[in-house]
Design an enzyme around this catalytic site. Structure first.
Site, PDB file in Angstrom:
ATOM      1  N   HIS A  61      -2.914  -1.920  -2.185  1.00  0.00           N
ATOM      2  CA  HIS A  61      -3.781  -1.837  -1.002  1.00  0.00           C
ATOM      3  C   HIS A  61      -4.217  -3.207  -0.481  1.00  0.00           C
ATOM      4  O   HIS A  61      -5.370  -3.403  -0.091  1.00  0.00           O
ATOM      5  CB  HIS A  61      -5.003  -0.973  -1.297  1.00  0.00           C
ATOM      6  CG  HIS A  61      -4.690   0.455  -1.641  1.00  0.00           C
ATOM      7  ND1 HIS A  61      -3.625   1.135  -1.071  1.00  0.00           N
ATOM      8  CD2 HIS A  61      -5.299   1.335  -2.492  1.00  0.00           C
ATOM      9  CE1 HIS A  61      -3.601   2.367  -1.551  1.00  0.00           C
ATOM     10  NE2 HIS A  61      -4.577   2.510  -2.419  1.00  0.00           N
ATOM     11  N   ASN A  72      -0.855   0.988  -0.410  1.00  0.00           N
ATOM     12  CA  ASN A  72      -0.040   1.362  -1.564  1.00  0.00           C
ATOM     13  C   ASN A  72       0.435   0.101  -2.306  1.00  0.00           C
ATOM     14  O   ASN A  72      -0.191  -0.939  -2.222  1.00  0.00           O
ATOM     15  CB  ASN A  72       1.110   2.276  -1.154  1.00  0.00           C
ATOM     16  CG  ASN A  72       1.441   3.316  -2.224  1.00  0.00           C
ATOM     17  OD1 ASN A  72       1.581   3.003  -3.391  1.00  0.00           O
ATOM     18  ND2 ASN A  72       1.561   4.568  -1.800  1.00  0.00           N
ATOM     19  N   ARG A  73       1.565   0.183  -3.005  1.00  0.00           N
ATOM     20  CA  ARG A  73       1.934  -0.833  -3.979  1.00  0.00           C
ATOM     21  C   ARG A  73       3.105  -1.714  -3.522  1.00  0.00           C
ATOM     22  O   ARG A  73       4.029  -1.234  -2.876  1.00  0.00           O
ATOM     23  CB  ARG A  73       2.305  -0.162  -5.308  1.00  0.00           C
ATOM     24  CG  ARG A  73       1.113   0.537  -5.964  1.00  0.00           C
ATOM     25  CD  ARG A  73       1.556   1.528  -7.024  1.00  0.00           C
ATOM     26  NE  ARG A  73       0.408   2.170  -7.660  1.00  0.00           N
ATOM     27  CZ  ARG A  73      -0.237   3.228  -7.177  1.00  0.00           C
ATOM     28  NH1 ARG A  73       0.158   3.778  -6.042  1.00  0.00           N
ATOM     29  NH2 ARG A  73      -1.274   3.734  -7.819  1.00  0.00           N
ATOM     30  N   ASP A 123       0.689  12.074  -6.994  1.00  0.00           N
ATOM     31  CA  ASP A 123       0.487  10.704  -6.519  1.00  0.00           C
ATOM     32  C   ASP A 123       1.856  10.185  -6.091  1.00  0.00           C
ATOM     33  O   ASP A 123       2.448   9.307  -6.728  1.00  0.00           O
ATOM     34  CB  ASP A 123      -0.123   9.815  -7.600  1.00  0.00           C
ATOM     35  CG  ASP A 123      -0.620   8.480  -7.056  1.00  0.00           C
ATOM     36  OD1 ASP A 123      -0.574   8.298  -5.817  1.00  0.00           O
ATOM     37  OD2 ASP A 123      -1.036   7.624  -7.851  1.00  0.00           O
ATOM     38  N   GLU A 162      -2.390  10.193   2.916  1.00  0.00           N
ATOM     39  CA  GLU A 162      -2.340   8.828   3.408  1.00  0.00           C
ATOM     40  C   GLU A 162      -1.058   8.581   4.208  1.00  0.00           C
ATOM     41  O   GLU A 162       0.026   8.463   3.638  1.00  0.00           O
ATOM     42  CB  GLU A 162      -2.412   7.840   2.249  1.00  0.00           C
ATOM     43  CG  GLU A 162      -3.607   8.048   1.339  1.00  0.00           C
ATOM     44  CD  GLU A 162      -3.441   7.301   0.029  1.00  0.00           C
ATOM     45  OE1 GLU A 162      -3.275   6.048   0.076  1.00  0.00           O
ATOM     46  OE2 GLU A 162      -3.456   7.929  -1.034  1.00  0.00           O
ATOM     47  N   GLN A 173       1.621   9.565   1.503  1.00  0.00           N
ATOM     48  CA  GLN A 173       1.233   9.512   0.098  1.00  0.00           C
ATOM     49  C   GLN A 173       0.195  10.598  -0.139  1.00  0.00           C
ATOM     50  O   GLN A 173      -0.841  10.640   0.522  1.00  0.00           O
ATOM     51  CB  GLN A 173       0.658   8.143  -0.264  1.00  0.00           C
ATOM     52  CG  GLN A 173       0.334   7.972  -1.740  1.00  0.00           C
ATOM     53  CD  GLN A 173       1.544   7.617  -2.579  1.00  0.00           C
ATOM     54  OE1 GLN A 173       2.592   7.261  -2.033  1.00  0.00           O
ATOM     55  NE2 GLN A 173       1.420   7.687  -3.892  1.00  0.00           N
ATOM     56  N   HIS A 188      -7.637   6.173   3.566  1.00  0.00           N
ATOM     57  CA  HIS A 188      -7.615   6.643   2.183  1.00  0.00           C
ATOM     58  C   HIS A 188      -8.771   7.618   1.930  1.00  0.00           C
ATOM     59  O   HIS A 188      -9.459   7.530   0.914  1.00  0.00           O
ATOM     60  CB  HIS A 188      -7.693   5.449   1.223  1.00  0.00           C
ATOM     61  CG  HIS A 188      -7.236   5.730  -0.178  1.00  0.00           C
ATOM     62  ND1 HIS A 188      -7.896   6.581  -1.020  1.00  0.00           N
ATOM     63  CD2 HIS A 188      -6.172   5.262  -0.874  1.00  0.00           C
ATOM     64  CE1 HIS A 188      -7.279   6.620  -2.186  1.00  0.00           C
ATOM     65  NE2 HIS A 188      -6.216   5.826  -2.118  1.00  0.00           N
TER      66      HIS A 188
END
Length: 329
Positions: free
Chosen positions: A100, A73-74, A228, A294, A265, A170
């Site tokens: 990622h 993720n971010r 998302d 995820e 996620q 993922h």
């Protein structure tokens, strides 16, 4: 035995191995530890989105079925501080954020096969100190196994410096052959979620799902749902427990997800279609062609003290287990 699936632009070979146990059949790639195809005995269609050749995985399908990390993720602005030191990361999302693990995260790396048996494969990967801006050499061991009607991921990692660590499978799942999630229902055991800004970065708020479109505590149809978001399952890593369930009214197939992780996620492939996203058997993947479930630490946790900690220190072991259990009518 491994077979050659394709070659990277620099000439390195990407291998494919097949696992099977009489109930499930699974194809895995050494690139990104990708789940390339998955079948349930007696069911004609695949259970995941994948590609028959390597090229799409080097383009818009780069994360399809991959093990993403070292931070899934971010991370906002591609920067975080740890023990008073600031680290600047690869900014591969919108040119502003780290996604990622950066441009050359674990999804873009060739994993080595440490052990291969009929129903399981063990992959190894070393991420060097400073790569993509992250501190510490990270040694990763990933076991992907078939257990009756379940696909199981067991991932462990150790480091030689204080760092952050957060891996996630993922894969995009679909339980019928309709080409969309229109006939699927989803249930998630989460009372809260993380609101995000226009760049999909958490605002820092932990919001209740009650009264929102993200309330999946009871099963809800996914027809047209664009998701998302990170659902908050717990405040820390726990024992393995069921956290979500997906069902298709069209096929009657079901999927129960179990994990140790504090976050989930959920992403409904809102970015599709893409010209190069040619799928298994020549399938054309359109918007909402599959769903990613995820398991993870919450996004941007290195910058959010109130979120579950992603910090891994020398002498400790990161350990995640996630299982996807399939069922028939």
């Amino acid at each position: 035995m491994p077979e050659i699936f394709g070659h990277l632009p620099d000439g390195r070979a990407v291998e494919r191995v097949t696992l099977q146990n009489g109930v499930l059949r699974l194809n895995l790639l050494t690139l990104g530890a990708i789940v390339q195809d998955m079948r349930l005995h007696g069911v004609d269609h695949p259970l995941v989105l994948g590609a028959d050749s390597l090229a799409p995985y080097l383009g818009s399908m780069q994360y399809f079925g991959a093990m993403v990390g070292r931070y899934a993720n971010r991370i906002a602005q591609g920067v975080f501080a740890l023990d008073g030191q600031k680290y600047h990361l690869s900014r591969n999302a919108l040119g502003r954020h780290c996604l990622h693990g950066g441009q050359q995260g674990s999804a873009a790396r060739l994993w080595s096969i440490a052990d291969l048996q009929a129903d399981r494969a063990v992959f190894k990967l070393t991420l060097p100190d400073g790569e993509m801006g992250f501190p510490g050499t990270l040694n990763v061991l990933l076991c992907i196994a078939l257990r009756a009607s379940a696909l199981e991921f067991d991932i462990r990692a150790t480091c030689d410096r204080d760092t952050v660590c957060n891996f996630s499978h993922h894969g995009f799942f679909i339980l019928d052959d309709s080409g969309s999630l229109a006939h699927h229902r989803l249930q998630i055991d989460a009372n809260s979620y993380l609101p995000v800004d226009d760049d999909q970065i958490p605002t820092g708020e932990i919001a209740p799902v009650a009264g929102s479109r993200l309330d999946f505590r009871a099963p809800r149809n996914l027809d047209g749902a664009a998701l998302d978001h990170n659902f908050c399952l717990s405040n820390t890593r726990t024992a393995m427990r069921p956290v979500a369930r997906l069902d298709s009214a069209l096929s009657g197939l079901g999927l129960q997800m179990e994990t140790t992780e504090p976050g989930l996620q959920v992403y409904t492939a809102n970015h599709l279609p893409k010209p190069d996203a040619r799928g298994l058997g020549g399938r054309h993947y359109g918007r909402h062609a599959g769903i990613a479930l995820e398991a993870q630490v919450w996004p941007d946790a290195p910058n959010q003290p109130s979120f579950p900690s992603p910090v891994l220190r020398p002498g400790d072991t990161y350990h995640q287990k996630t299982r996807y259990v399939f069922s028939r009518p």
